[in-house]
Scaffold this active site. Structure first.
Site, PDB file in Angstrom:
ATOM      1  N   ASP A  96      36.411  74.640  41.180  1.00  0.00           N
ATOM      2  CA  ASP A  96      35.676  73.528  40.532  1.00  0.00           C
ATOM      3  C   ASP A  96      34.914  72.696  41.744  1.00  0.00           C
ATOM      4  OD1 ASP A  96      35.035  71.036  39.220  1.00  0.00           O
ATOM      5  OD2 ASP A  96      36.735  71.259  38.152  1.00  0.00           O
TER       6      ASP A  96
ATOM      7  N   ALA B  92      39.470  71.911  32.804  1.00  0.00           N
ATOM      8  CA  ALA B  92      40.645  72.353  33.674  1.00  0.00           C
ATOM      9  C   ALA B  92      39.853  73.728  34.010  1.00  0.00           C
ATOM     10  CB  ALA B  92      41.717  73.135  32.609  1.00  0.00           C
ATOM     11  N   LYS B  93      38.624  74.226  33.785  1.00  0.00           N
ATOM     12  CA  LYS B  93      37.941  75.268  34.242  1.00  0.00           C
ATOM     13  C   LYS B  93      38.907  76.614  34.253  1.00  0.00           C
ATOM     14  CE  LYS B  93      34.149  72.632  36.092  1.00  0.00           C
ATOM     15  NZ  LYS B  93      34.843  71.133  36.033  1.00  0.00           N
ATOM     16  N   ARG B  94      39.351  76.721  33.282  1.00  0.00           N
ATOM     17  CA  ARG B  94      40.447  77.921  32.747  1.00  0.00           C
ATOM     18  C   ARG B  94      39.600  79.236  32.676  1.00  0.00           C
ATOM     19  NH1 ARG B  94      43.041  74.297  35.543  1.00  0.00           N
ATOM     20  NH2 ARG B  94      45.150  73.737  34.939  1.00  0.00           N
TER      21      ARG B  94
END
Lengths: 276, 276
Positions: A96, B92-94
């Site tokens: 991120d 969450a940028k999963r």
């Protein structure tokens, strides 16, 4: 754990096996479901059964996260239980903007944060340098960057041509400006055997974390032949094939046999492919 | 929440503000530190103060994860407290191979898993189609895919030329084969104002989640001028500028004033740029 210590561990264990702790509550044998913490009870038995045959453990964070707060407790107990002789990988695929990546780094590296201290964490490269840098600020810890993954969708973007080279090669070359082989590894799927020679040309010294042997169909022999360097440079992960070798009360014993079979194959390849 | 419901909410609130709940225990005002759950106490006050001026809340998962199991409790309580009228985003940028992404999807979408049910989750595109698909299997839930991020490192890979077009454009076009504007949004940083016209040409109907206004320096006016479509199509996030407007006992009142100022500016842009 340093690069040399990891290599020493591989020589000592005659193995470059990483056991993937993809522990799914729904797949844990029935007799463990009555335990206070079935996930930890399962992992403890798997670790006891396999530690002799591997050099690393890789909890897949999704499996713990999906259990909510109690999943994070199971993860912490599991990590505490892994012998200090073994390399630990938080397979989290985080990444991120800088200040947020800094918090993910604390989560997995700073025990005063979430109670966890892994040796390494997997990181997604899409957001670039300042999304990776905060993980490198933790002295002695490793970033394992996604390069060429084992899944079918990996080809959607990773193999697109950028200046005549696939994107994953650009990731390999750009990211080497951020850290060397002593702090960074790359994820390269075992199903991508055609790419190992090119990857070794671009990253001759780095360790590669290789998923995709076993359930996903990659060949350990091909990975070892084309991927091994003078310090082995490979951590080959197997999860489902080991931890779910049996769904009965003998699951740990069957896991042990699976891990031992892989270790014996690896011992042969170390003899065959490791430069003497 | 559907596309039309989100647009109706924007018209009703005269706002397309998303409040980012990047709640850092170290930055919470001193008088809240003695609360049983300082993070939740802070978020509750922020939500009470800002709900009138925004349409969405975006907890940044890293901030909760860094607190271990109790952070996940704070997250669950926060999500339960957000009014059902407001759109919720798990930032969450999963993204992982299919079966693992499936577990991340359950974590954020299936309340019987980790006790959470968000409307949407942010997902990283590097691993391709089968890393995104499991999130789309949850009826009525949204994927917010990273396209062009707001951080400096975003340029490392996202702007590389692939077949004469930047990689993020390839992400926009390829991913539209996976889902339409009713199920997918894109992250486009406010600091990337030059790209909004191109992005609107490629994705005219989609909502864009736009971070980077405020602390990161992006212009709300430029984003609104170049990014707004006939259904607004924008959710502009502000976190630090609102939630840390004051570090004293008046933090909620100051947050309210900041959110109101942004809402008033947005009301003007809706009048000015939304096609009538």
């Amino acid at each position: 754990m340093t690069y040399q210590e990891l290599f020493a561990s591989i020589l000592h264990q005659k193995s470059y096996l990483c056991v993937g702790l993809d522990t799914d509550l729904r797949k844990i044998p029935a007799h463990l479901q009555s335990e206070a913490d079935p996930v930890f009870a399962f992992n403890r038995a798997i670790i006891d059964a396999t530690a002799e045959y591997c050099v690393a453990y890789k909890p897949n964070i999704a499996f713990y996260e999906a259990q909510g707060p109690k999943g994070w407790e199971s993860l912490r107990k599991t990590l505490d239980y892994i012998p200090k002789t073994h390399f630990t990988i938080a397979d989290a695929k985080r990444g991120d903007i800088g200040n947020t990546s800094g918090l993910y780094a604390r989560t997995f590296f700073d025990p005063s944060s979430a109670g966890l201290e892994f040796d390494s964490v997997t990181v997604a490269p899409y957001m670039g340098s300042d999304s990776v840098q905060p993980f490198l600020e933790f002295e002695g810890k490793w970033v394992i960057l996604l390069a060429l993954t084992s899944n079918p969708g990996g080809a959607d973007f990773q193999r697109l041509s950028v200046n005549g080279k696939p994107l994953y090669e650009q990731v390999l070359t750009t990211s080497q400006q951020w850290a060397g082989a002593d702090r960074m590894m790359y994820v390269v799927g075992a199903t991508q055997a055609d790419a190992f020679a090119d990857i070794r040309r671009l990253a001759p010294d780095h360790f590669l974390l290789v998923p995709g042997v076993g359930a996903q169909g990659g060949s350990l022999e091909a990975v070892s032949r084309h991927g091994m360097n003078s310090h082995c440079g490979l951590l080959v992960n197997s999860a489902r094939g080991i931890i779910y070798a049996s769904s009965g009360p003998d699951f740990a014993q069957k896991a042990r046999l699976e891990a031992r079979a892989i270790q014996q194959e690896m011992e042969k390849y170390l003899d065959q492919f490791l430069p003497h």
